[in-house]
Write an enzyme that holds these catalytic residues in place. Structure first.
Site, PDB file in Angstrom:
ATOM      1  N   LYS A 143      -8.847   2.041   6.701  1.00 56.85           N
ATOM      2  CA  LYS A 143      -7.964   3.152   6.313  1.00 56.85           C
ATOM      3  C   LYS A 143      -8.735   4.478   6.290  1.00 56.85           C
ATOM      4  O   LYS A 143      -8.225   5.509   6.749  1.00 56.85           O
ATOM      5  CB  LYS A 143      -7.348   2.863   4.945  1.00 56.85           C
TER       6      LYS A 143
ATOM      7  N   SER B 194       0.806  -1.231   0.000  1.00 60.20           N
ATOM      8  CA  SER B 194       0.000   0.000   0.000  1.00 60.20           C
ATOM      9  C   SER B 194       0.832   1.271   0.000  1.00 60.20           C
ATOM     10  O   SER B 194       0.322   2.348  -0.291  1.00 60.20           O
ATOM     11  CB  SER B 194      -0.924   0.029   1.232  1.00 60.20           C
TER      12      SER B 194
END
Length: 583
Positions: free
Chosen positions: A532, A489
């Site tokens: 997130k 990520s």
């Protein structure tokens, strides 16, 4: 029961209600019976009697017609005459069993001899009745056949796995499920379990041999259909004594656990009625064959609004009672609870918030006893919170920092939920070296190399001199250097930090990014979007840049999580440069 004991968790509650709905429908639907007889009077009488019992009855006037019906439909019970012209009852029996092994076939004949009866039983007939029929006997036989079938087919429990950060309610939710199902609740902790015999038991040749934990707990509970919680399935160990995760494959497989063999018992034990629910913080350490047997339900972190509701409904009343303040309860305002959430905790779950509320209640109890006879004000004010708990531990707004060149904000997923990571890049004289620090894993190091290669191959596009890299070293650092970090990520935020560094344009402080980067500059989707986005909202981020492939994940995220967030999907790095960098 679920609404009474838990706030939110809509998806998980829906899945539990679906499970209950399927069980109720299975056990309440009327059964289908096929009556086969070439005598019209006998056939009509049987249909009439069975229809009055509440069965859905279909009649066949011959064996050939019955065979055609069995090809097209599934029946629970077949009641057939033995002697019929053309296709007889034995052929109907064979056809029914070949089509569906679970169907029960009851034979009827006026010529019931012992060899015929034994032959029919060997070929799978449930019962053999002689004419003239006793209707009560027929009713009872069909009832018994259906009871056996219902026990075999209607009691399989799903194998659910609750995945989520600590403190999100995985254990308490299971206790509520056991309560609303009316089952006994058993908890088996798998964390650190290294011995396969803990699951399968020891053979009786060993001194001190015992059955496995599953059989022991079922015996202790005194129930064949309990709810068994397999806690921390992602933390199973592995040792020379065997692999417990592999031993669990048999326990959690629907096709095998009806005949589970514990080494100590050494006879098959039916686990098909047990409802297993596992818990895990993350699915990465779970072996793929074991993961394949689990139905994953993700319990993501809570928003501030949800935490506030849970605090007033559950946590504050419980902690007031625990602290013995029932006669002089402190009054928490919304402002105080919000201050506790924002300034004294930073977590996906609720344990930290519960501890802070408990600390306030303890301090209040101490204060009351220290000042006997004096009236302590009931309301807990923000000033009192600071007196009790000290100065704030976390800053709600984004780190009180200015916009910096070469510093980008990334979004990462950890076992404790979503988290912000700050990626710093600096440049110095040198010889084309790339230095990486901050306990980075292999995947993250490769992401940094790919980001640098992409920028070098597109230097002209970003207005970077072609020979710039020949005489400079680049250093990439991710703070909290003692904490191991890994995952794809970080590719996009690393690339943006480098573009910011080399173009001397600072990254906007209210922008956060996540996404995997390829050498050609494409952005690939990543996981954990719900957690997130929650972390970004907690930290005061205003704009989140995500890969275009993650747009589909936004449908499942509640509107209150994305409130105040501008989501920018992108497929190429070039699309986000102007959005993320200040002029």
């Amino acid at each position: 029961v679920l609404e009474e004991e838990h706030y939110g968790l809509v998806g998980v509650k829906d899945r539990i209600l679906e499970y209950l709905a399927v069980r109720i429908m299975k056990l309440s639907c009327s059964n289908k019976v096929l009556v086969v007889d070439d005598d019209q009077v006998a056939r009509s009488n049987l249909c009439h009697v069975l229809a009055r019992e509440g069965y859905r009855v279909t009649a066949a006037a011959s064996g050939a017609e019955a065979v055609d019906l069995l090809e097209k439909e599934l029946f629970d019970v077949v009641v057939t005459d033995l002697k019929m012209a053309g296709v007889d009852g034995m052929v109907v029996l064979d056809k029914a069993k070949a089509r569906d092994a679970s169907v029960e076939v009851i034979m009827i004949s006026g010529y019931a001899t012992t060899p015929t009866t034994v032959g029919a039983m060997k070929r799978g007939s449930f019962h053999f009745l002689a004419k003239p029929l006793q209707l009560d006997e027929l009713r009872q036989t069909i009832r018994t056949a259906l009871e056996k079938k219902r026990t075999r087919l209607g009691s399989k429990g799903p194998v659910l796995c609750f995945v989520g950060p600590p403190g999100t309610g995985k254990t308490s939710l299971q206790m509520s499920i056991a309560r609303c199902l009316g089952r006994k609740f058993i908890r088996i902790s798998l964390a650190g379990m290294k011995d396969e015999a803990e699951i399968r038991g020891h053979r009786r040749t060993y001194v001190g041999a015992l059955p496995g934990r599953i059989i022991q707990e079922i015996r202790r509970a005194g129930s064949r259909n309990p709810l068994i919680m397999l806690d921390e399935i992602d933390k199973i160990g592995q040792d020379v004594k065997g692999d417990p995760a592999s031993a669990l494959l048999e326990v959690l497989d629907h096709s095998q656990h009806a005949h589970f063999i514990d080494n100590y018992l050494d006879v098959p034990f039916d686990l098909s009625r047990v409802m297993f629910i596992a818990t895990a913080n993350t699915t990465d350490p779970i072996p793929p064959p074991l993961l394949d047997r689990l139905e994953l339900l993700h319990l993501s972190g809570y928003t501030e609004e949800e935490k506030e509701q849970i605090a007033f409904r559950f946590l504050i009343p419980r902690e007031i009672e625990e602290a013995g303040l029932g006669d002089q309860p402190p009054q928490f305002t919304h402002e105080v609870v919000r201050k506790l959430i924002r300034e004294y905790t930073r977590e996906a779950g609720l344990r930290g918030l519960e501890r802070q509320i408990a600390a306030v209640c303890r301090k209040r109890a101490h204060e009351i006893l220290k000042n006997p006879g004096q009236q302590v004000p009931a309301e807990v004010t923000p000033e009192k919170v600071e007196e009790y708990l000290g100065p704030r531990k976390y800053h709600f707004e984004l780190a009180g920092s200015r916009e910096r060149v070469g510093v980008a904000t990334g979004l990462a997923l950890t076992a404790a939920g979503g988290q912000l990571i700050f990626i710093e890049a600096s440049i110095m004289s040198g010889h084309e070296n790339l230095i990486m620090t901050g306990s980075l894993g292999e995947v993250m190091q490769e992401s940094a190399q790919a980001a640098l290669s992409y920028i070098r191959s597109n230097a002209e596009q970003f207005h970077i001199p072609a020979d710039f890299f020949d005489h400079h070293d680049i250093h990439i650092h991710i703070p909290a250097g003692a904490v191991p970090k890994d995952g794809p990520s970080a590719g996009l935020p690393i690339a943006l930090a480098l573009i910011s560094l080399l173009s001397r344009r600072p990254v906007r402080r209210e922008v956060a990014l996540t996404g995997e980067l390829t050498l050609s500059g494409r952005l690939l989707p990543v996981g954990g979007m719900h957690d997130k986005l929650l972390a970004a909202r907690r930290a005061g981020i205003r704009t989140v840049i995500i890969p275009g492939g993650n747009e589909v994940d936004l449908r499942d995220i509640p509107a209150d999580v994305m409130k105040d967030l501008a989501i920018v999907p992108a497929y190429e790095v070039e699309q986000i440069v102007e959005v993320a960098l200040a002029h």
